[in-house]
Design a protein around this motif. Structure first.
Motif, PDB file in Angstrom:
ATOM      1  N   SER A   5      -6.821  -4.359 -10.170  1.00  0.00           N
ATOM      2  CA  SER A   5      -6.940  -5.567  -9.066  1.00  0.00           C
ATOM      3  C   SER A   5      -6.134  -6.772  -9.272  1.00  0.00           C
ATOM      4  O   SER A   5      -5.946  -7.064 -10.356  1.00  0.00           O
ATOM      5  CB  SER A   5      -8.433  -5.633  -9.205  1.00  0.00           C
TER       6      SER A   5
ATOM      7  N   TYR B   7      -6.419  -7.201  -3.363  1.00  0.00           N
ATOM      8  CA  TYR B   7      -6.467  -5.665  -3.300  1.00  0.00           C
ATOM      9  C   TYR B   7      -7.289  -5.068  -4.589  1.00  0.00           C
ATOM     10  O   TYR B   7      -6.960  -5.765  -5.770  1.00  0.00           O
ATOM     11  CB  TYR B   7      -5.269  -5.088  -3.403  1.00  0.00           C
TER      12      TYR B   7
ATOM     13  N   LEU C 195      -6.757  -1.464  -6.701  1.00  0.00           N
ATOM     14  CA  LEU C 195      -5.698  -0.123  -6.898  1.00  0.00           C
ATOM     15  C   LEU C 195      -6.845   0.847  -7.446  1.00  0.00           C
ATOM     16  O   LEU C 195      -7.455   0.524  -8.539  1.00  0.00           O
ATOM     17  CB  LEU C 195      -4.502  -0.389  -7.592  1.00  0.00           C
TER      18      LEU C 195
ATOM     19  N   ARG D 105      -3.355   7.936  -5.667  1.00  0.00           N
ATOM     20  CA  ARG D 105      -3.667   6.430  -5.597  1.00  0.00           C
ATOM     21  C   ARG D 105      -4.207   5.905  -4.419  1.00  0.00           C
ATOM     22  O   ARG D 105      -3.665   6.351  -3.284  1.00  0.00           O
ATOM     23  CB  ARG D 105      -2.312   5.811  -6.103  1.00  0.00           C
TER      24      ARG D 105
ATOM     25  N   LEU E 128      -5.475   2.036  -2.212  1.00  0.00           N
ATOM     26  CA  LEU E 128      -5.607   0.560  -2.250  1.00  0.00           C
ATOM     27  C   LEU E 128      -6.687   0.269  -1.271  1.00  0.00           C
ATOM     28  O   LEU E 128      -6.639   0.781  -0.153  1.00  0.00           O
ATOM     29  CB  LEU E 128      -4.124   0.156  -1.739  1.00  0.00           C
TER      30      LEU E 128
ATOM     31  N   TRP F  35      -1.667  -5.755 -13.108  1.00  0.00           N
ATOM     32  CA  TRP F  35      -1.444  -6.220 -11.581  1.00  0.00           C
ATOM     33  C   TRP F  35      -0.452  -7.479 -11.627  1.00  0.00           C
ATOM     34  O   TRP F  35      -0.297  -8.083 -12.452  1.00  0.00           O
ATOM     35  CB  TRP F  35      -2.825  -6.744 -10.998  1.00  0.00           C
TER      36      TRP F  35
ATOM     37  N   PRO G 178       1.647  -4.746  -2.920  1.00  0.00           N
ATOM     38  CA  PRO G 178       0.832  -3.379  -3.482  1.00  0.00           C
ATOM     39  C   PRO G 178       1.300  -2.355  -2.499  1.00  0.00           C
ATOM     40  O   PRO G 178       1.271  -1.064  -3.089  1.00  0.00           O
ATOM     41  CB  PRO G 178      -0.516  -3.842  -3.440  1.00  0.00           C
TER      42      PRO G 178
ATOM     43  N   TYR H 209       4.281   0.303  -3.519  1.00  0.00           N
ATOM     44  CA  TYR H 209       3.826   1.483  -4.288  1.00  0.00           C
ATOM     45  C   TYR H 209       3.828   2.780  -3.457  1.00  0.00           C
ATOM     46  O   TYR H 209       3.879   3.744  -3.929  1.00  0.00           O
ATOM     47  CB  TYR H 209       2.323   1.162  -4.883  1.00  0.00           C
TER      48      TYR H 209
ATOM     49  N   GLY I 249      -7.726  -0.168   4.082  1.00  0.00           N
ATOM     50  CA  GLY I 249      -7.495   0.794   2.935  1.00  0.00           C
ATOM     51  C   GLY I 249      -6.354   1.964   2.976  1.00  0.00           C
ATOM     52  O   GLY I 249      -6.149   1.977   4.160  1.00  0.00           O
TER      53      GLY I 249
END
Length: 156
Positions: free
Chosen positions: A43, A47, A49, A56, A58, A88, A94, A97, A152
Protein backbone atom coordinates in the motif's frame (compact mmCIF):
# COMPACT_ATOMS: atom_id res chain seq x y z
CA UNK A 1 -11.38 -13.04 19.02
CA UNK A 2 -12.50 -10.19 16.76
CA UNK A 3 -10.81 -9.55 13.42
CA UNK A 4 -8.73 -6.43 12.91
CA UNK A 5 -10.63 -3.61 11.26
CA UNK A 6 -9.76 -0.13 10.07
CA UNK A 7 -12.53 2.38 9.49
CA UNK A 8 -11.56 5.09 7.03
CA UNK A 9 -12.69 8.60 7.82
CA UNK A 10 -13.30 10.63 4.68
CA UNK A 11 -10.55 13.08 3.88
CA UNK A 12 -8.05 11.52 6.31
CA UNK A 13 -5.10 9.32 5.40
CA UNK A 14 -4.98 5.85 6.92
CA UNK A 15 -2.20 3.34 7.31
CA UNK A 16 -3.00 -0.22 6.32
CA UNK A 17 0.52 -1.64 6.67
CA UNK A 18 -0.62 -4.02 9.50
CA UNK A 19 -2.66 -5.80 6.81
CA UNK A 20 0.29 -6.46 4.47
CA UNK A 21 0.56 -10.21 3.88
CA UNK A 22 -2.92 -10.85 5.27
CA UNK A 23 -6.32 -11.48 3.72
CA UNK A 24 -8.95 -8.79 4.06
CA UNK A 25 -12.28 -7.53 2.80
CA UNK A 26 -12.26 -4.05 1.31
CA UNK A 27 -15.59 -2.25 1.71
CA UNK A 28 -16.09 0.75 -0.56
CA UNK A 29 -18.22 3.84 -0.06
CA UNK A 30 -21.75 4.17 -1.39
CA UNK A 31 -22.61 1.99 -4.36
CA UNK A 32 -18.98 1.21 -5.27
CA UNK A 33 -17.83 -2.37 -5.76
CA UNK A 34 -15.94 -3.91 -2.84
CA UNK A 35 -13.39 -6.73 -2.79
CA UNK A 36 -13.90 -9.78 -0.56
CA UNK A 37 -11.14 -12.04 0.75
CA UNK A 38 -8.22 -10.43 -1.10
CA UNK A 39 -4.60 -10.63 -0.02
CA UNK A 40 -3.06 -7.25 0.73
CA UNK A 41 0.30 -7.10 -1.05
CA UNK A 42 1.35 -3.49 -0.55
CA UNK A 43 0.00 0.00 0.00
CA UNK A 44 0.99 3.57 -0.59
CA UNK A 45 -0.37 6.96 0.29
CA UNK A 46 -3.37 6.72 -2.08
CA UNK A 47 -3.76 3.07 -3.12
CA UNK A 48 -3.80 -0.51 -1.86
CA UNK A 49 -2.33 -3.24 -4.08
CA UNK A 50 -3.99 -6.62 -3.57
CA UNK A 51 -4.08 -10.12 -4.99
CA UNK A 52 -7.02 -12.46 -5.62
CA UNK A 53 -6.37 -15.98 -6.91
CA UNK A 54 -3.18 -14.99 -8.68
CA UNK A 55 -4.62 -11.80 -10.19
CA UNK A 56 -3.56 -8.34 -9.05
CA UNK A 57 -5.82 -5.45 -8.19
CA UNK A 58 -5.68 -1.89 -6.98
CA UNK A 59 -8.12 -0.03 -4.71
CA UNK A 60 -8.16 3.74 -4.24
CA UNK A 61 -8.03 4.63 -0.54
CA UNK A 62 -10.23 7.69 -1.16
CA UNK A 63 -13.21 5.38 -1.82
CA UNK A 64 -12.56 2.83 0.93
CA UNK A 65 -15.02 2.75 3.82
CA UNK A 66 -13.35 -0.03 5.85
CA UNK A 67 -10.72 -2.73 5.73
CA UNK A 68 -11.45 -5.91 7.71
CA UNK A 69 -9.07 -8.82 8.24
CA UNK A 70 -10.40 -12.23 7.15
CA UNK A 71 -9.46 -15.22 9.28
CA UNK A 72 -8.38 -18.04 6.95
CA UNK A 73 -8.28 -21.73 7.92
CA UNK A 74 -5.45 -23.97 6.73
CA UNK A 75 -7.81 -25.56 4.22
CA UNK A 76 -8.77 -22.18 2.77
CA UNK A 77 -5.13 -21.07 2.57
CA UNK A 78 -4.19 -24.17 0.52
CA UNK A 79 -6.64 -23.09 -2.20
CA UNK A 80 -5.11 -19.62 -2.45
CA UNK A 81 -1.96 -18.66 -4.34
CA UNK A 82 1.00 -17.70 -2.19
CA UNK A 83 0.82 -14.14 -0.94
CA UNK A 84 4.01 -12.15 -1.53
CA UNK A 85 4.31 -8.66 -0.11
CA UNK A 86 6.10 -5.94 -2.07
CA UNK A 87 7.66 -2.59 -1.29
CA UNK A 88 5.65 0.41 -2.51
CA UNK A 89 7.35 2.96 -4.77
CA UNK A 90 5.61 6.36 -4.61
CA UNK A 91 7.57 7.47 -7.70
CA UNK A 92 5.75 4.94 -9.93
CA UNK A 93 2.12 5.44 -10.91
CA UNK A 94 0.41 2.22 -9.68
CA UNK A 95 -1.71 2.02 -12.85
CA UNK A 96 1.51 1.38 -14.80
CA UNK A 97 1.54 -2.14 -13.31
CA UNK A 98 -1.54 -2.91 -15.43
CA UNK A 99 -0.42 -1.55 -18.82
CA UNK A 100 -0.96 -4.23 -21.47
CA UNK A 101 -3.26 -6.25 -19.19
CA UNK A 102 -6.98 -6.94 -19.50
CA UNK A 103 -8.74 -5.58 -16.44
CA UNK A 104 -12.10 -4.83 -14.89
CA UNK A 105 -12.15 -1.13 -14.06
CA UNK A 106 -14.67 -0.10 -11.41
CA UNK A 107 -15.71 3.53 -11.55
CA UNK A 108 -16.86 5.57 -8.56
CA UNK A 109 -20.65 5.75 -8.61
CA UNK A 110 -22.34 8.86 -7.34
CA UNK A 111 -25.88 7.55 -7.87
CA UNK A 112 -27.54 4.15 -7.74
CA UNK A 113 -27.95 2.61 -11.22
CA UNK A 114 -25.23 4.82 -12.69
CA UNK A 115 -24.93 4.58 -16.48
CA UNK A 116 -21.38 3.16 -16.43
CA UNK A 117 -20.35 1.22 -13.34
CA UNK A 118 -17.08 0.53 -15.13
CA UNK A 119 -15.32 -1.20 -17.98
CA UNK A 120 -15.00 -4.97 -18.07
CA UNK A 121 -12.24 -6.90 -19.82
CA UNK A 122 -10.71 -3.63 -21.00
CA UNK A 123 -7.09 -3.54 -22.10
CA UNK A 124 -4.98 -0.82 -20.50
CA UNK A 125 -3.09 0.87 -23.35
CA UNK A 126 -1.13 3.57 -21.52
CA UNK A 127 -1.10 5.90 -18.52
CA UNK A 128 -1.01 9.68 -19.04
CA UNK A 129 0.39 10.85 -15.70
CA UNK A 130 0.42 14.56 -16.59
CA UNK A 131 -3.32 14.69 -17.32
CA UNK A 132 -4.37 12.00 -14.81
CA UNK A 133 -5.85 9.70 -17.48
CA UNK A 134 -5.51 6.12 -18.59
CA UNK A 135 -6.25 5.04 -22.15
CA UNK A 136 -8.23 1.80 -22.44
CA UNK A 137 -9.67 -0.33 -25.20
CA UNK A 138 -12.99 -2.10 -24.64
CA UNK A 139 -15.00 -3.81 -27.39
CA UNK A 140 -12.77 -2.32 -30.14
CA UNK A 141 -13.43 1.24 -28.86
CA UNK A 142 -10.87 3.39 -27.06
CA UNK A 143 -11.65 5.61 -24.08
CA UNK A 144 -9.78 8.06 -21.88
CA UNK A 145 -10.67 7.43 -18.23
CA UNK A 146 -9.94 9.87 -15.41
CA UNK A 147 -7.79 8.17 -12.77
CA UNK A 148 -9.51 10.16 -10.01
CA UNK A 149 -12.86 8.47 -10.82
CA UNK A 150 -11.49 4.91 -10.63
CA UNK A 151 -12.25 3.27 -7.29
CA UNK A 152 -10.70 -0.07 -8.20
CA UNK A 153 -9.08 -2.12 -10.93
CA UNK A 154 -8.49 -5.87 -11.15
CA UNK A 155 -6.88 -8.14 -13.74
CA UNK A 156 -9.23 -10.53 -15.49
Amino acid sequence: MAANRIMHESGKAFDCSPFHGKYATIDMTGQDVGYARVGIVSSGRDYILFQFRGKRGLAAKAYIKSLTEVRMTERMLRKETELKTEDWDEEVNPFCYFVGERCDIHMHQTRMFEATPGFFGAKILYVDQQNGLIRIKENSKQFNVSISMICGIMQT
